[in-house]
Write a protein that holds these residues in place. Structure first.
Motif, PDB file in Angstrom:
ATOM      1  N   PHE A   1       0.843  -1.190   0.000  1.00  0.00           N
ATOM      2  CA  PHE A   1       0.000   0.000   0.000  1.00  0.00           C
ATOM      3  C   PHE A   1       0.883   1.246   0.000  1.00  0.00           C
ATOM      4  O   PHE A   1       1.693   1.424   0.911  1.00  0.00           O
ATOM      5  CB  PHE A   1      -0.902   0.045   1.240  1.00  0.00           C
ATOM      6  N   ALA A   2       0.724   2.093  -1.009  1.00  0.00           N
ATOM      7  CA  ALA A   2       1.401   3.382  -1.035  1.00  0.00           C
ATOM      8  C   ALA A   2       0.369   4.467  -0.723  1.00  0.00           C
ATOM      9  O   ALA A   2      -0.748   4.442  -1.238  1.00  0.00           O
ATOM     10  CB  ALA A   2       2.032   3.638  -2.404  1.00  0.00           C
ATOM     11  N   ILE A   3       0.739   5.423   0.128  1.00  0.00           N
ATOM     12  CA  ILE A   3      -0.155   6.532   0.452  1.00  0.00           C
ATOM     13  C   ILE A   3       0.242   7.699  -0.449  1.00  0.00           C
ATOM     14  O   ILE A   3       1.377   8.186  -0.388  1.00  0.00           O
ATOM     15  CB  ILE A   3      -0.039   6.925   1.928  1.00  0.00           C
ATOM     16  N   VAL A   4      -0.673   8.126  -1.305  1.00  0.00           N
ATOM     17  CA  VAL A   4      -0.335   9.111  -2.336  1.00  0.00           C
ATOM     18  C   VAL A   4      -1.267  10.324  -2.279  1.00  0.00           C
ATOM     19  O   VAL A   4      -2.326  10.290  -1.652  1.00  0.00           O
ATOM     20  CB  VAL A   4      -0.399   8.494  -3.751  1.00  0.00           C
ATOM     21  N   ASN A   5      -0.839  11.358  -2.960  1.00  0.00           N
ATOM     22  CA  ASN A   5      -1.664  12.555  -3.146  1.00  0.00           C
ATOM     23  C   ASN A   5      -1.534  12.994  -4.598  1.00  0.00           C
ATOM     24  O   ASN A   5      -0.437  13.297  -5.064  1.00  0.00           O
ATOM     25  CB  ASN A   5      -1.193  13.683  -2.221  1.00  0.00           C
ATOM     26  N   ASN A   6      -2.628  12.973  -5.334  1.00  0.00           N
ATOM     27  CA  ASN A   6      -2.638  13.430  -6.715  1.00  0.00           C
ATOM     28  C   ASN A   6      -3.069  14.894  -6.760  1.00  0.00           C
ATOM     29  O   ASN A   6      -4.032  15.271  -6.087  1.00  0.00           O
ATOM     30  CB  ASN A   6      -3.605  12.584  -7.554  1.00  0.00           C
ATOM     31  N   TYR A   7      -2.365  15.690  -7.550  1.00  0.00           N
ATOM     32  CA  TYR A   7      -2.688  17.114  -7.614  1.00  0.00           C
ATOM     33  C   TYR A   7      -2.279  17.673  -8.970  1.00  0.00           C
ATOM     34  O   TYR A   7      -1.602  17.008  -9.767  1.00  0.00           O
ATOM     35  CB  TYR A   7      -1.985  17.876  -6.491  1.00  0.00           C
ATOM     36  N   THR A   8      -2.706  18.884  -9.241  1.00  0.00           N
ATOM     37  CA  THR A   8      -2.339  19.583 -10.476  1.00  0.00           C
ATOM     38  C   THR A   8      -1.428  20.746 -10.116  1.00  0.00           C
ATOM     39  O   THR A   8      -1.771  21.561  -9.239  1.00  0.00           O
ATOM     40  CB  THR A   8      -3.588  20.107 -11.212  1.00  0.00           C
ATOM     41  N   ASP A   9      -0.260  20.831 -10.766  1.00  0.00           N
ATOM     42  CA  ASP A   9       0.681  21.902 -10.424  1.00  0.00           C
ATOM     43  C   ASP A   9       0.267  23.229 -11.071  1.00  0.00           C
ATOM     44  O   ASP A   9      -0.755  23.314 -11.766  1.00  0.00           O
ATOM     45  CB  ASP A   9       2.113  21.516 -10.797  1.00  0.00           C
ATOM     46  N   GLU A  10       1.071  24.260 -10.841  1.00  0.00           N
ATOM     47  CA  GLU A  10       0.730  25.604 -11.308  1.00  0.00           C
ATOM     48  C   GLU A  10       0.677  25.700 -12.828  1.00  0.00           C
ATOM     49  O   GLU A  10       0.038  26.600 -13.378  1.00  0.00           O
ATOM     50  CB  GLU A  10       1.738  26.614 -10.749  1.00  0.00           C
ATOM     51  N   GLU A  11       1.360  24.782 -13.508  1.00  0.00           N
ATOM     52  CA  GLU A  11       1.369  24.796 -14.974  1.00  0.00           C
ATOM     53  C   GLU A  11       0.285  23.895 -15.568  1.00  0.00           C
ATOM     54  O   GLU A  11       0.216  23.712 -16.780  1.00  0.00           O
ATOM     55  CB  GLU A  11       2.748  24.373 -15.486  1.00  0.00           C
TER      56      GLU A  11
ATOM     57  N   GLN B   1       1.954  13.621  -8.763  1.00  0.00           N
ATOM     58  CA  GLN B   1       1.672  12.748  -7.627  1.00  0.00           C
ATOM     59  C   GLN B   1       2.834  12.776  -6.648  1.00  0.00           C
ATOM     60  O   GLN B   1       4.000  12.761  -7.040  1.00  0.00           O
ATOM     61  CB  GLN B   1       1.425  11.310  -8.090  1.00  0.00           C
ATOM     62  N   GLU B   2       2.498  12.824  -5.385  1.00  0.00           N
ATOM     63  CA  GLU B   2       3.493  12.686  -4.324  1.00  0.00           C
ATOM     64  C   GLU B   2       3.079  11.528  -3.418  1.00  0.00           C
ATOM     65  O   GLU B   2       1.922  11.095  -3.441  1.00  0.00           O
ATOM     66  CB  GLU B   2       3.618  13.991  -3.519  1.00  0.00           C
ATOM     67  N   TYR B   3       4.026  11.009  -2.659  1.00  0.00           N
ATOM     68  CA  TYR B   3       3.755   9.867  -1.792  1.00  0.00           C
ATOM     69  C   TYR B   3       4.439  10.083  -0.447  1.00  0.00           C
ATOM     70  O   TYR B   3       5.383  10.881  -0.334  1.00  0.00           O
ATOM     71  CB  TYR B   3       4.262   8.562  -2.439  1.00  0.00           C
ATOM     72  N   ILE B   4       3.949   9.381   0.563  1.00  0.00           N
ATOM     73  CA  ILE B   4       4.570   9.477   1.886  1.00  0.00           C
ATOM     74  C   ILE B   4       5.794   8.557   1.913  1.00  0.00           C
ATOM     75  O   ILE B   4       5.688   7.348   1.712  1.00  0.00           O
ATOM     76  CB  ILE B   4       3.581   9.108   2.999  1.00  0.00           C
ATOM     77  N   ARG B   5       6.942   9.155   2.164  1.00  0.00           N
ATOM     78  CA  ARG B   5       8.216   8.434   2.186  1.00  0.00           C
ATOM     79  C   ARG B   5       8.727   8.338   3.629  1.00  0.00           C
ATOM     80  O   ARG B   5       8.753   9.335   4.352  1.00  0.00           O
ATOM     81  CB  ARG B   5       9.250   9.151   1.317  1.00  0.00           C
ATOM     82  N   PHE B   6       9.142   7.144   4.009  1.00  0.00           N
ATOM     83  CA  PHE B   6       9.725   6.915   5.328  1.00  0.00           C
ATOM     84  C   PHE B   6      11.247   6.900   5.191  1.00  0.00           C
ATOM     85  O   PHE B   6      11.815   6.034   4.539  1.00  0.00           O
ATOM     86  CB  PHE B   6       9.224   5.582   5.888  1.00  0.00           C
ATOM     87  N   ASN B   7      11.887   7.889   5.778  1.00  0.00           N
ATOM     88  CA  ASN B   7      13.347   7.958   5.777  1.00  0.00           C
ATOM     89  C   ASN B   7      13.838   7.241   7.033  1.00  0.00           C
ATOM     90  O   ASN B   7      13.778   7.782   8.144  1.00  0.00           O
ATOM     91  CB  ASN B   7      13.814   9.425   5.779  1.00  0.00           C
ATOM     92  N   LYS B   8      14.293   5.992   6.867  1.00  0.00           N
ATOM     93  CA  LYS B   8      14.669   5.171   8.012  1.00  0.00           C
ATOM     94  C   LYS B   8      15.857   5.749   8.778  1.00  0.00           C
ATOM     95  O   LYS B   8      15.905   5.674  10.006  1.00  0.00           O
ATOM     96  CB  LYS B   8      14.988   3.750   7.541  1.00  0.00           C
ATOM     97  N   ARG B   9      16.808   6.327   8.048  1.00  0.00           N
ATOM     98  CA  ARG B   9      18.008   6.858   8.706  1.00  0.00           C
ATOM     99  C   ARG B   9      17.658   8.005   9.646  1.00  0.00           C
ATOM    100  O   ARG B   9      18.190   8.110  10.753  1.00  0.00           O
ATOM    101  CB  ARG B   9      19.018   7.315   7.652  1.00  0.00           C
ATOM    102  N   GLN B  10      16.755   8.876   9.189  1.00  0.00           N
ATOM    103  CA  GLN B  10      16.356  10.028   9.998  1.00  0.00           C
ATOM    104  C   GLN B  10      15.107   9.764  10.822  1.00  0.00           C
ATOM    105  O   GLN B  10      14.695  10.607  11.624  1.00  0.00           O
ATOM    106  CB  GLN B  10      16.126  11.238   9.091  1.00  0.00           C
ATOM    107  N   ASN B  11      14.491   8.589  10.589  1.00  0.00           N
ATOM    108  CA  ASN B  11      13.248   8.226  11.264  1.00  0.00           C
ATOM    109  C   ASN B  11      12.192   9.320  11.088  1.00  0.00           C
ATOM    110  O   ASN B  11      11.565   9.785  12.056  1.00  0.00           O
ATOM    111  CB  ASN B  11      13.487   7.960  12.754  1.00  0.00           C
ATOM    112  N   SER B  12      11.996   9.740   9.832  1.00  0.00           N
ATOM    113  CA  SER B  12      11.046  10.815   9.542  1.00  0.00           C
ATOM    114  C   SER B  12      10.162  10.439   8.356  1.00  0.00           C
ATOM    115  O   SER B  12      10.527   9.603   7.525  1.00  0.00           O
ATOM    116  CB  SER B  12      11.804  12.117   9.228  1.00  0.00           C
TER     117      SER B  12
END
Length: 216
Positions: A124-134, A139-150
């Motif tokens: 399961f990927a958590i995503v957000n679809n949107y239209t940019d200014e142009e 699409q963006e997704y929630i990324r887990f940075n394990k090294r920074q735990n963020s």
């Protein structure tokens, strides 16, 4: 040399229906926090799900979860945590292990414990679809940075958008059967265990486009 085969829609339908039931029960649990829609993407959408009988990893599904509420005030970490928490209340009732949190996705696995095999799984990927200014769809997704735990919202890489364009071109020009044959051939000849199916698929798409004129 491997022996990958395609899993037909009929063969995987009971598993997919079970996953849909899990997702809908997860939606109900989270309704007071936020609502989300879901889409089966990846190999299932393309009808190119594969498995190799001699391995212990089964086949998998890819699902995008998109939070509907524009006014959702939760952080990316809180959104992912709440979805994992809800999935864990539901998925094991259907025989799945508890959810695993990785860089891009949440994974649940259905195992044959007696024979130490994964029969099937779902990412399961958590995503957000949107239209940019142009005016471009993004699409963006929630990324887990394990090294920074963020947890952060990250833009999909450029290749993600080009792949969609190439897939549509292949479909419009009736090269899909050639793509299916080439992709399966690449999976069966692949000897690099670090190379995932998505990379082999992207290579196959590129080769079909190269052979038949996409880049001309």
């Amino acid at each position: 040399m491997h022996d990958f085969k395609y899993v037909t829609r009929k063969e995987r339908a009971p598993v997919k229906n079970g996953l849909i039931a899990i997702i809908k029960r997860t939606q109900n649990l989270l309704r007071d926090d936020f609502t989300f829609r879901f889409d089966f993407v990846g190999s299932d959408r393309r009808n190119m799900v594969t498995y190799a009988p001699q391995t212990n990893i089964g086949y998998d599904f890819d699902v995008n979860l998109e939070v509907n509420d524009d006014d959702c005030n939760y952080t990316p970490e809180k959104i992912k945590f709440k979805i994992i928490q809800a999935l864990n209340k539901v998925a094991h009732k259907y025989g799945y292990d508890y959810a695993e949190d990785s860089t891009r996705v949440i994974t649940i696995k259905f195992k044959d414990r007696k024979n130490s095999r994964i029969l099937h799984s779902c990412d399961f990927a958590i995503v957000n679809n949107y239209t940019d200014e142009e005016g471009h769809k993004r699409q963006e997704y929630i990324r887990f940075n394990k090294r920074q735990n963020s947890y952060t919202w990250e833009e999909q890489p450029g290749g993600y958008y080009m792949l969609c364009e190439k897939e549509q071109w292949i479909k419009d020009n009736r090269h899909h059967d050639k793509l299916r044959k080439l992709y399966l051939d690449k999976k069966n000849k692949n000897s690099d265990l670090r190379k995932h199916s998505r990379s082999l698929y992207a290579e196959a798409v590129h080769e079909i486009c190269q052979r038949y004129g996409f880049y001309d």
